[in-house]
Scaffold this motif. Structure first.
Motif, PDB file in Angstrom:
ATOM      1  N   GLY A  36       0.809  -1.218   0.000  1.00 54.22           N
ATOM      2  CA  GLY A  36       0.000   0.000   0.000  1.00 54.22           C
ATOM      3  C   GLY A  36       0.839   1.263   0.000  1.00 54.22           C
ATOM      4  N   VAL A  39       1.754   1.713  -3.608  1.00 55.61           N
ATOM      5  CA  VAL A  39       0.568   2.090  -4.383  1.00 55.61           C
ATOM      6  C   VAL A  39       0.147   3.520  -4.039  1.00 55.61           C
ATOM      7  CG1 VAL A  39      -1.886   1.601  -4.728  1.00 55.61           C
ATOM      8  CG2 VAL A  39      -0.238  -0.270  -4.675  1.00 55.61           C
ATOM      9  N   GLY A  40       0.073   3.815  -2.750  1.00 57.44           N
ATOM     10  CA  GLY A  40      -0.322   5.155  -2.319  1.00 57.44           C
ATOM     11  C   GLY A  40       0.675   6.217  -2.755  1.00 57.44           C
ATOM     12  N   ALA A  43       0.159   6.710  -6.535  1.00 56.41           N
ATOM     13  CA  ALA A  43      -1.106   7.384  -6.830  1.00 56.41           C
ATOM     14  C   ALA A  43      -1.064   8.858  -6.421  1.00 56.41           C
ATOM     15  CB  ALA A  43      -2.261   6.673  -6.125  1.00 56.41           C
ATOM     16  N   ILE A  63      -3.560   5.183   2.801  1.00 52.96           N
ATOM     17  CA  ILE A  63      -4.400   5.424   1.627  1.00 52.96           C
ATOM     18  C   ILE A  63      -4.180   4.323   0.594  1.00 52.96           C
ATOM     19  CG2 ILE A  63      -4.733   6.943  -0.378  1.00 52.96           C
ATOM     20  CD1 ILE A  63      -4.234   9.307   1.564  1.00 52.96           C
ATOM     21  N   GLY A  64      -2.943   3.955   0.355  1.00 48.89           N
ATOM     22  CA  GLY A  64      -2.648   2.888  -0.596  1.00 48.89           C
ATOM     23  C   GLY A  64      -3.209   1.553  -0.150  1.00 48.89           C
ATOM     24  N   VAL A  66      -5.817   1.073   1.820  1.00 52.57           N
ATOM     25  CA  VAL A  66      -7.271   1.144   1.656  1.00 52.57           C
ATOM     26  C   VAL A  66      -7.637   0.942   0.191  1.00 52.57           C
ATOM     27  CG1 VAL A  66      -9.274   2.693   1.763  1.00 52.57           C
ATOM     28  CG2 VAL A  66      -7.729   2.524   3.713  1.00 52.57           C
ATOM     29  N   MET A  67      -6.878   1.544  -0.710  1.00 55.02           N
ATOM     30  CA  MET A  67      -7.125   1.361  -2.139  1.00 55.02           C
ATOM     31  C   MET A  67      -7.026  -0.116  -2.523  1.00 55.02           C
ATOM     32  SD  MET A  67      -5.041   4.685  -3.597  1.00 55.02           S
ATOM     33  CE  MET A  67      -5.025   4.139  -5.276  1.00 55.02           C
ATOM     34  N   LEU A  68      -6.042  -0.810  -1.984  1.00 60.80           N
ATOM     35  CA  LEU A  68      -5.897  -2.236  -2.272  1.00 60.80           C
ATOM     36  C   LEU A  68      -7.055  -3.043  -1.696  1.00 60.80           C
ATOM     37  CD1 LEU A  68      -2.073  -2.770  -1.709  1.00 60.80           C
ATOM     38  CD2 LEU A  68      -3.311  -2.762  -3.876  1.00 60.80           C
ATOM     39  N   VAL A  70     -10.127  -1.962  -1.180  1.00 62.63           N
ATOM     40  CA  VAL A  70     -11.291  -1.660  -2.018  1.00 62.63           C
ATOM     41  C   VAL A  70     -11.207  -2.437  -3.327  1.00 62.63           C
ATOM     42  CG1 VAL A  70     -12.445   0.156  -3.350  1.00 62.63           C
ATOM     43  CG2 VAL A  70     -11.763   0.585  -0.990  1.00 62.63           C
ATOM     44  N   LEU A  71     -10.042  -2.453  -3.939  1.00 66.24           N
ATOM     45  CA  LEU A  71      -9.856  -3.211  -5.176  1.00 66.24           C
ATOM     46  C   LEU A  71     -10.119  -4.693  -4.948  1.00 66.24           C
ATOM     47  CD1 LEU A  71      -8.951  -3.268  -8.150  1.00 66.24           C
ATOM     48  CD2 LEU A  71      -6.616  -3.579  -7.318  1.00 66.24           C
TER      49      LEU A  71
END
Length: 78
Positions: A36, A39-40, A43, A63-64, A66-68, A70-71
């Motif tokens: 993350g 990724v964060g 992004a 944040i990264g 959480v994005m993972l 959600v994905l």
């Protein structure tokens, strides 16, 4: 290196708590937080933000993560 892993662990745990129980245990959260962070960071750099400092790095990693999560949730439903 240990600091990076600690940030990853905390970020993974925070993301799991924010996503209501979507965590993956201690090791899973560590991996999720470390990935993350990448990724964060990627992004947020795309929109012009650069994390400077411990708190900003933790926020970016969270944040990264959480994005993972959600994905992963979206892919699991598909």
């Amino acid at each position: 290196m240990i600091g990076f892993l600690l940030i990853g662990l905390i970020a993974g745990w925070l993301a799991g708590r924010m996503m209501r129980g979507q965590g993956f245990g201690l090791l899973g959260n560590l991996v999720l937080g470390v990935v993350g962070a990448f990724v964060g960071g990627f992004a947020l750099r795309m929109i012009g933000f650069h994390a400077a400092g411990l708190i900003a790095e933790l926020i970016t990693a969270t944040i990264g993560a959480v994005m993972l999560l959600v994905l992963g949730r979206v892919l699991k439903q598909a």
